[in-house]
Structures are given as C-alpha cells and as structure tokens.
Scaffold this motif. Structure first.
Motif, short mmCIF file in Angstrom:
data_model
loop_
_atom_site.label_atom_id
_atom_site.label_comp_id
_atom_site.label_asym_id
_atom_site.label_seq_id
_atom_site.Cartn_x
_atom_site.Cartn_y
_atom_site.Cartn_z
N ASN A 35 0.83 -1.19 0.00
CA ASN A 35 0.00 0.00 0.00
C ASN A 35 0.87 1.25 0.00
N ASP A 36 0.25 2.38 -0.25
CA ASP A 36 0.99 3.63 -0.38
C ASP A 36 1.66 4.05 0.93
N ASP A 37 1.01 3.78 2.07
CA ASP A 37 1.59 4.16 3.36
C ASP A 37 2.90 3.41 3.61
N GLU A 38 2.93 2.15 3.27
CA GLU A 38 4.14 1.35 3.46
C GLU A 38 5.28 1.88 2.60
N VAL A 39 4.98 2.19 1.37
CA VAL A 39 5.99 2.73 0.45
C VAL A 39 6.49 4.09 0.96
N ALA A 40 5.57 4.92 1.46
CA ALA A 40 5.94 6.24 1.96
C ALA A 40 6.83 6.12 3.19
N ARG A 41 6.50 5.20 4.11
CA ARG A 41 7.33 5.01 5.30
C ARG A 41 8.74 4.55 4.93
N GLU A 42 8.85 3.67 3.94
CA GLU A 42 10.17 3.21 3.52
C GLU A 42 10.98 4.36 2.93
N ALA A 43 10.35 5.17 2.11
CA ALA A 43 11.04 6.32 1.50
C ALA A 43 11.47 7.30 2.59
N LEU A 44 10.60 7.51 3.56
CA LEU A 44 10.91 8.41 4.67
C LEU A 44 12.10 7.88 5.47
N GLY A 45 12.09 6.59 5.74
CA GLY A 45 13.19 5.97 6.47
C GLY A 45 14.51 6.08 5.72
N ARG A 46 14.47 5.92 4.41
CA ARG A 46 15.70 6.07 3.61
C ARG A 46 16.22 7.50 3.67
N ARG A 47 15.31 8.47 3.59
CA ARG A 47 15.74 9.88 3.65
C ARG A 47 16.35 10.21 5.00
N PHE A 48 15.74 9.68 6.08
CA PHE A 48 16.27 9.91 7.42
C PHE A 48 17.64 9.25 7.57
N ALA A 49 17.77 8.02 7.12
CA ALA A 49 19.05 7.30 7.21
C ALA A 49 20.14 7.99 6.41
N ILE A 53 16.89 14.50 6.14
CA ILE A 53 15.92 15.17 7.02
C ILE A 53 16.35 14.96 8.46
N SER A 54 15.94 15.89 9.33
CA SER A 54 16.30 15.81 10.75
C SER A 54 15.35 14.86 11.47
N ASP A 55 15.69 14.60 12.75
CA ASP A 55 14.84 13.73 13.56
C ASP A 55 13.46 14.35 13.74
N ALA A 56 13.41 15.65 13.97
CA ALA A 56 12.12 16.32 14.15
C ALA A 56 11.27 16.22 12.88
N GLU A 57 11.89 16.42 11.73
CA GLU A 57 11.15 16.29 10.47
C GLU A 57 10.67 14.87 10.25
N TYR A 58 11.51 13.91 10.62
CA TYR A 58 11.15 12.50 10.48
C TYR A 58 9.95 12.17 11.36
N GLN A 59 10.01 12.58 12.63
CA GLN A 59 8.91 12.30 13.55
C GLN A 59 7.61 12.97 13.09
N GLN A 60 7.71 14.21 12.61
CA GLN A 60 6.52 14.92 12.12
C GLN A 60 5.93 14.20 10.91
N ALA A 61 6.78 13.76 10.02
CA ALA A 61 6.29 13.06 8.83
C ALA A 61 5.64 11.74 9.21
N LEU A 62 6.22 11.02 10.18
CA LEU A 62 5.60 9.77 10.65
C LEU A 62 4.22 10.03 11.24
N ARG A 63 4.10 11.09 12.04
CA ARG A 63 2.78 11.44 12.60
C ARG A 63 1.79 11.76 11.48
N SER A 64 2.25 12.44 10.47
CA SER A 64 1.37 12.77 9.35
C SER A 64 0.93 11.52 8.61
#
Length: 68
Positions: A35-49, A53-64
């Motif tokens: 699903n799209d959420d799973e793909v988005a979380r993986e992309a977000l995790g790659r960007r954070f790694a 993006i910063s930890d605060a941006e990562y946490q905000q994006a996860l909440r979103s």
C-alpha cells in the motif's frame, strides 16, 4: 527413429516456452501488493538514514502518515 526423438524435443521446447511465459507474467505482475503508506514510510526511512531530514522532520512526517 527421428520421429519419436523429434516429438520428444518438440514437447520439451513447448514446455520450456510455456514455463518462460508463466515466469515472465510473474515478473510483470508480482503477487505482493504494497500500500501507499508502506511505500511512503520506507522512503521516509531512507531519507532519514541518508541524513536528508532531521529527527524532528522524520517524527513529524511519521505522525502525518499515521494521520494523527
């Protein structure tokens, strides 16, 4: 003599072609659907790694993504 051997070779060729088509269809249309959420979380995790993006941006994006 070649008649029976020729028929056997043709059966093997046709069986190989059928298996090739089945394999190709499996490659084009994979069974696992993500699903799209799973793909988005993986992309977000790659960007954070990668430090994009910063930890605060990562946490905000996860909440979103969780729709909080």
């Amino acid at each position: 003599m070649f008649g029976m051997a020729g028929m056997f070779v043709m059966v093997l060729v046709w069986a190989g072609l059928v298996l090739l088509v089945i394999w190709g269809a499996g490659q084009l249309f994979p069974r696992e659907r993500r699903n799209d959420d799973e793909v988005a979380r993986e992309a977000l995790g790659r960007r954070f790694a990668a430090g994009e993006i910063s930890d605060a941006e990562y946490q905000q994006a996860l909440r979103s993504l969780r729709h909080e």
